[in-house]
Every structure is written in C-alpha cells, then in structure tokens.
Design an enzyme around this catalytic site. Structure first.
Site, mmCIF file in Angstrom:
data_model
loop_
_atom_site.group_PDB
_atom_site.id
_atom_site.type_symbol
_atom_site.label_atom_id
_atom_site.label_comp_id
_atom_site.label_asym_id
_atom_site.label_seq_id
_atom_site.Cartn_x
_atom_site.Cartn_y
_atom_site.Cartn_z
ATOM 1 N N ASP A 102 0.822 -1.207 0.000
ATOM 2 C CA ASP A 102 0.000 0.000 0.000
ATOM 3 C C ASP A 102 0.860 1.264 0.000
ATOM 4 O OD1 ASP A 102 -2.081 -1.748 0.222
ATOM 5 O OD2 ASP A 102 -2.774 -1.049 2.181
ATOM 6 N N HIS A 142 3.920 -2.049 3.374
ATOM 7 C CA HIS A 142 3.913 -0.664 2.905
ATOM 8 C C HIS A 142 5.263 -0.289 2.308
ATOM 9 C CE1 HIS A 142 0.721 -1.066 5.895
ATOM 10 N NE2 HIS A 142 0.091 -0.102 5.244
#
Length: 476
Positions: A45, A189
């Site tokens: 993400d 991430h």
C-alpha cells in the site's frame, strides 16, 4: 441538541462504522483470504515511492515473486516510470484512492471521484484499467458495498505494523513467518510518507521481506497476484461446496449480522445512556427524554404534547435473540416474552416511585410492529407519520424479525402486510394502575383487582410482542 447528536451517531454508524466493522471482521463483500490454496499473496500500500519501491521491485524479481500494489493516485502521477515498471514486470496494480484519506470522511461521490481519477492515471501509464480497490486503512462505507462500485474490494488476513520503524526487521520477520502459509493476504507498505507512518520504515520491511521470501522458497510456496489468488479461491470453492456447506455459509452470514447488530446495540446504549429496568435479567431498557412528535390523545383523557417527558422503552436485543433461537414455536416465544413483560413493568413502577425524574414522565413510549401484544398490557397502538424515519424503522424491524423469529424469513413472507412500525403509548397513571400493586408516587393508591392478565391466542401465529419497544429512536 441531544437528538441532533443521536441523529449524527445513527448516520455515521450506518454509513461508515458498521460497514467497516462487518467487512474487517467478517469479510462481507470483500476478499481478504483464499481457501484451500498452496500459495500466499503479498500486497503493498501507499506507493509508489521513489526511494523504496525500486528496491522492492528488485527484491521481488530476485525471488521470482509476484505482488499486488495498491497505489495512491497522486504518488503514481508523480512516479509514472515506477508504475510502468510494476506493470511490465508482471505485478498487479490496484487503487488506494487518489489521496490517502479515510472513506469515513468522504461522500459517495467523492470516493467515486478518487477511484476514477486514480484509475485514469493507471490506464494512461500502463494501458490497463485497475479492477481491484483497497480503501485506506481498510475503512469502508456503504458506497463501497454498493453494486455500483465496480471494483473488487481487497483487504487482508495479515498485518504486521511495518509502518513503524521501531518494530524492526527481526520482529517483522517473526510476525510474517507466523502467517506464511497458503491463502494468506499480507499487507505491507512501500512508502513511509503517509500520515502516521515513519518515513524510513520501509527499509526495515525490505530486510524482513527478503528473509521471508527466502523461507517461502525453501517451503516451495510463492507469492502470487491477488487476481490469481481469487481465481484459484473461486475454483476451490466451486469444487468443494455442496448443499451442507451452503447451509453453513448461510448460517455464518446470519451470525455475522447478529454479532455486528449486537455490537452496534452496545454502542447505541452508551450513546443514548439507556438504563436497565431489571439488571439481573436484562430485557427492557429505558431513558427519560422530551417527546418530540405530534400531540397524542392519551386514554386517560390527557394529551401528550411536544416537550412533555416520556419514558422511552427499548428491548434488549441480545435477550430477544436468545429467546427467539431457543423457542420451539411462535406461541412459545410469545408466552415467554409476555411473562417477562409482566415481571419487569412492575419493576419500572418501583423505579418511578424512587426516581422523581421517572415519576414526572407523562407516558411510556416505544415503536412496535403491528400486532396485539402491546394492547394486552395497556398500550395504545398508533400510526407513525409516513416519512424517512418510518421507512428506515420498517427495514430495521424486518431484519430484526427475520433474525429472532423462529420462522425467520417465512414469517416476513407470510405476514408482510403486517410489517408496519407503530407507536405504542401508555399513560403513567395506567402503568401504576395495572402494575403498581398499590405503589404510586402520588398520595392515592390504585386497586390492583382490576388488573387484566395478558394472554396469548394460541391460534395466532404472529410473533406477539416480539418487535414491540425496539431500540429504534422515537419520532423526530
């Protein structure tokens, strides 16, 4: 002001909190884990990031792993070469909104614009549209559940706190290895510029990921794209599902509704500051508040006016569910509920005798689905105004009835013409007369000899009293 705050609570609960809770806890209308699969899925993400995403792509290439990148549109717009590299190297690209902002704070139209704008950027750079979507922080709203939302929502089954640099590579490795098995969807991430994240946290993630992919190769499992996992998941589900499995799924969905409903009920009770009439056997809750509806003529000749204090009654829906699921028939359920009402309305009189605020109320008030149950206790059953409140209340009470009624959805089909919410009102004087047993805040006492005993007509197959006095808010 209190009613306005409660209205805001209802709106935010139904628009954002409950959908998010259901999707995160129960996977409703989202994909978060594959079944009966050998391989797992890495998802990333918040990128692309000009510092860490290239290192991540190099690492994935070295291990022969495929991943899914849920990109933030404004980041993709600034780093088109990284987006193209993701696509060219066989990774899947999904949408993570144009800016990293929670869907709780955006209207459906704004969410749609965020998605469409990001998809246009992805298409312009790669020549392919994005079909998958992950809302920031996994927080969904009602629009995300709408059929008009053409992107498949993907959440995760494993989250490891890798946005915090202090977690460190060693703890990240340990956490990820515990989830290293088939069907898991891991979220990591590759960008540390999101609010709440540490800028250089992805450096620790890359060290841990290298170790985990090395172990995955040793176990002969690999990371695959989300679209490949969903295809394998659907094939496995179609292969194994049968009639018994379908029934279990249906039962599981009902449990999802019940659990989410009961959690929302607890929040509502706290927000509305409800009190319990009989704490040792919770069945009826109440609060004293000013009446906000149109004037109502009471059976004692008085008129309930706007601003008069009322005792607003609410069923304990956990108790209702327990009664409904343990009752053999409709009549059995109705008898049990009538006995509880007969026991707890006298307890309400005792509360009124000792609490001047309760004693000063002019009437009992609630909302009911039409049947003969409330009238047996002395309530008058009145029509609700035909407005948004009545419509939304009807939907809620139908869901409630389908969950707690022994006949479930069949009851709705058989008696749909009766499924109309009604106001139920009883003057306090009548409460003292029927259930006070001589107790009354005023000087004079009432004769209990005239008290009528509630009954149930065993030929009536309606759920007498079950949806009366729900926690639905009063008419505004």
């Amino acid at each position: 002001m209190q009613n306005l705050l409660l209205l805001l609570f209802y709106i935010t609960s139904f628009y954002a909190f409950i959908p998010s809770l259901i999707s995160r806890l129960f996977g409703f209308r989202v994909f978060r884990r594959g079944r009966n699969l050998k391989d797992f899925a890495l998802t990333f993400d918040d990128g692309p990031d000009p510092d860490y995403t290239p290192q991540l792509l190099d690492l994935l290439k070295r291990h022969g792993a495929k991943a899914t990148f849920f990109v933030v549109g404004e980041h993709a717009e600034r780093n088109p070469e990284l987006l193209k590299r993701m696509h060219d190297e066989g990774h899947l690209i999904g949408i993570h909104n144009y800016v990293h902002k929670t869907n709780w704070l955006m209207t459906p139209n704004v969410v749609r614009q965020q998605i469409e704008k990001t998809d246009a950027i992805i298409y312009h750079i790669t020549g392919s549209h994005a079909l998958y979507y992950r809302p920031p922080w996994g927080i969904t709203n009602l629009f995300d559940f709408s059929k008009k939302h053409y992107h498949r929502i993907v959440l995760w089954s494993g989250m490891f706190g890798d946005w915090r640099e202090r977690v460190g590579a060693d703890r990240l490795t340990e956490r990820m290895l515990k989830k290293l098995r088939g069907g898991e969807v891991m979220v990591l991430h590759d960008c540390g510029t999101t609010p709440g994240a540490d800028k250089h946290a992805p450096a620790q993630m890359l060290i841990a990921l290298d170790r985990v992919l090395t172990e995955a190769n040793r176990r002969n499992i690999q990371s695959i794209r989300i679209d490949d996992m969903i295809a394998l998941h659907n094939a496995a589900k179609q292969h194994t599902i049968g009639r018994e499995a379908a029934m279990k799924i249906q039962s599981g969905l009902k449990q999802v509704v019940v659990r989410a409903w009961l959690i929302w009920e607890q929040l509502f009770h706290m927000a509305a500051k409800l009190k319990t009439i009989t704490p040792q056997d919770p069945f009826l809750h109440y609060r004293v508040r000013p009446y906000q509806g149109k004037a109502i003529k009471l059976t004692n000749g008085n008129t309930l006016q706007k601003g008069d204090d009322i005792i607003e009654l609410h069923f304990d829906n956990k108790k209702l569910y327990q009664l409904g699921t343990s009752s053999k028939t409709t009549v059995h359920l109705a008898i049990r509920m009538i006995r509880l009402m007969e026991k707890q309305l006298p307890d309400l009189v005792k509360i009124a005798v000792g609490d001047p605020k309760v004693a000063n109320a002019k009437a009992l008030y609630g909302v009911s689905m039409i049947n003969r149950g409330p009238e047996q206790f002395g309530f008058s059953v009145l029509d609700l105004p035909r407005d948004l409140f009545a419509a939304s209340t009807s939907i809620y009470l139908k869901i409630l009835l389908s969950v707690i009624h022994p006949a479930g959805q069949n009851r709705l089909r058989e008696g749909s013409q009766q499924m109309v919410p009604k106001m139920i009102v009883m003057p306090m004087e009548l409460l003292y007369e029927r259930f006070g047993d001589g107790m009354k805040p005023k000087e004079q006492a009432y004769d209990r000899s005239s008290t009528k005993t509630a009954y149930v007509d065993e030929e009536d197959t309606s759920l007498t009293g079950t949806t009366d006095l729900t926690r639905t808010p009063p008419v505004a």
